[in-house]
Design a protein around this motif. Structure first.
Motif, PDB file in Angstrom:
ATOM      1  N   ARG A  82     -30.994  58.840  93.485  1.00  0.00           N
ATOM      2  CA  ARG A  82     -31.755  59.596  94.480  1.00  0.00           C
ATOM      3  C   ARG A  82     -30.757  60.112  95.512  1.00  0.00           C
ATOM      4  NH1 ARG A  82     -36.916  59.976  96.616  1.00  0.00           N
ATOM      5  NH2 ARG A  82     -37.634  58.796  94.821  1.00  0.00           N
ATOM      6  N   VAL A  84     -30.004  61.354  99.213  1.00  0.00           N
ATOM      7  CA  VAL A  84     -30.590  61.217 100.549  1.00  0.00           C
ATOM      8  C   VAL A  84     -29.738  61.992 101.545  1.00  0.00           C
ATOM      9  CG1 VAL A  84     -31.329  59.604 102.347  1.00  0.00           C
ATOM     10  CG2 VAL A  84     -31.465  58.925  99.933  1.00  0.00           C
ATOM     11  N   TYR A 101     -36.580  52.612  98.390  1.00  0.00           N
ATOM     12  CA  TYR A 101     -35.144  52.782  98.108  1.00  0.00           C
ATOM     13  C   TYR A 101     -34.560  51.508  97.492  1.00  0.00           C
ATOM     14  CZ  TYR A 101     -34.895  57.145 100.861  1.00  0.00           C
ATOM     15  OH  TYR A 101     -35.058  58.419 101.334  1.00  0.00           O
ATOM     16  N   GLN A 104     -34.471  51.382  93.795  1.00  0.00           N
ATOM     17  CA  GLN A 104     -33.636  52.355  93.080  1.00  0.00           C
ATOM     18  C   GLN A 104     -32.354  51.704  92.593  1.00  0.00           C
ATOM     19  OE1 GLN A 104     -33.719  56.258  93.351  1.00  0.00           O
ATOM     20  NE2 GLN A 104     -35.882  55.782  93.340  1.00  0.00           N
ATOM     21  N   LEU A 107     -28.252  55.166  95.091  1.00  0.00           N
ATOM     22  CA  LEU A 107     -28.522  56.104  96.189  1.00  0.00           C
ATOM     23  C   LEU A 107     -27.239  56.856  96.494  1.00  0.00           C
ATOM     24  CD1 LEU A 107     -30.483  53.746  98.656  1.00  0.00           C
ATOM     25  CD2 LEU A 107     -31.478  55.505  97.156  1.00  0.00           C
ATOM     26  N   MET A 129     -33.312  66.268  90.417  1.00  0.00           N
ATOM     27  CA  MET A 129     -33.328  64.846  90.788  1.00  0.00           C
ATOM     28  C   MET A 129     -34.132  64.675  92.067  1.00  0.00           C
ATOM     29  SD  MET A 129     -29.433  64.525  92.297  1.00  0.00           S
ATOM     30  CE  MET A 129     -29.588  62.782  92.723  1.00  0.00           C
ATOM     31  N   PRO A 130     -34.547  63.407  92.353  1.00  0.00           N
ATOM     32  CA  PRO A 130     -35.251  63.202  93.634  1.00  0.00           C
ATOM     33  C   PRO A 130     -34.292  63.387  94.810  1.00  0.00           C
ATOM     34  CG  PRO A 130     -34.988  61.105  92.452  1.00  0.00           C
ATOM     35  CD  PRO A 130     -34.476  62.172  91.544  1.00  0.00           C
ATOM     36  N   VAL A 131     -34.734  64.152  95.799  1.00  0.00           N
ATOM     37  CA  VAL A 131     -33.921  64.416  96.996  1.00  0.00           C
ATOM     38  C   VAL A 131     -34.807  64.220  98.224  1.00  0.00           C
ATOM     39  CG1 VAL A 131     -32.534  66.110  98.253  1.00  0.00           C
ATOM     40  CG2 VAL A 131     -32.526  66.132  95.749  1.00  0.00           C
ATOM     41  N   ASP A 132     -34.326  63.437  99.197  1.00  0.00           N
ATOM     42  CA  ASP A 132     -35.066  63.236 100.446  1.00  0.00           C
ATOM     43  C   ASP A 132     -34.214  63.686 101.623  1.00  0.00           C
ATOM     44  OD1 ASP A 132     -37.083  61.926  99.052  1.00  0.00           O
ATOM     45  OD2 ASP A 132     -36.253  59.929  99.461  1.00  0.00           O
TER      46      ASP A 132
END
Ligand code: 6GU
Length: 242
Positions: A82, A84, A101, A104, A107, A129-132
């Motif tokens: 992920r 961040v 998190y 996961q 990170l 992909m997951p992005v925050d």
């Protein structure tokens, strides 16, 4: 858990090797790598920023340097990651996010400075992909590095084996939606202030009730927003009587 941090100030992340986090790294529960973004520049000035399109103050971090850095860092480990990106314009980072998190495998943090990173970097990686984009509170820091320290500490203490006593994570502030009440240790009287009698009574039911009441009282006083956000069944008759 594997954590990568990309930053132009690697020294800022040195505290990740201290105390509780340092011990988690030492025992292999946490694997942390800090990368200098300037290693992915090609010009003699190692420029990472440029003037913003549309004008205005400050500088924006250039997308191609970030693209090369993140491609390499992501490719170096096969585990799903992920991304961040700390920014004051992000969604609030909460204890619920810390738990998510902590589940996961990997990170990757991208620390922006100046007025931020070219938005196309976030948009590009978010397609695969997951992005925050996350904020740690309603104030403005100079860069994302300190936010990464905050997030990594909040996440690492939830990993099994990092805290000496797992009850510490299970019973701390926010685990039941309330702030924790006051705590006391010896001596029984300090500078004329006595420890509340009930805590020395040995009556476990009374102690639990007292702690619950102090937590409710403190939360109502300091964070009325948390009381308002409690699920309907969170308060029982005895709570409501307070
Ligand atoms: Cl995550 N970054 C910066 N630069 N400032 C902040 C923040 C993050 N959260 C609150 N303020």
């Amino acid at each position: 858990m594997r954590i990568d941090v990309v930053t132009i100030f690697p020294g800022y992340l040195a505290p990740l090797r201290e105390a509780l986090l340092g011990r988690a790294v030492g025992t292999g529960l946490l694997d942390i790598a800090v990368h200098d973004l300037r290693d992915w520049t090609h010009d003699v000035h190692q420029a990472v920023d440029d003037a913003p399109y549309g004008g205005g103050p400050g500088m924006v971090m250039r997308p191609h340097v970030w693209g090369e850095a993140l491609d390499d860092v992501l490719a170096a480990d096969p585990r799903p990651a992920r991304l961040v990106v700390p920014t004051p314009a992000g969604r609030p980072f909460t204890q619920a996010a810390a738990h998510a998190y902590a589940a996961q495998e990997r990170l990757v943090f991208a620390c922006g400075r100046y007025e931020g990173i070219d938005q196309r970097v976030v948009d590009h990686y978010a397609a695969s992909m997951p992005v925050d984009e996350i904020s740690i509170g309603d104030y403005v820091l100079v860069g994302g590095e300190v936010a990464v320290l905050v997030v990594v500490e909040a996440v690492a203490r939830l990993l099994p084996g990092v805290l000496g006593n797992p009850r510490s994570a299970a019973e701390d502030s926010f685990s039941d939606g309330l702030l924790e009440g006051p705590a006391y240790t010896r001596p029984e009287v300090w500078r004329g202030h006595a420890v509340p009698e009930v805590l020395r009574s040995g009556n476990h039911g009374a102690i639990a009730r007292w702690r619950r009441d102090r937590a409710l009282e403190r939360t109502a006083e300091r964070r009325p927003d948390l009381i308002a956000a409690l699920p309907p069944d969170a308060l029982d008759e005895a709570d409501r009587a307070l």
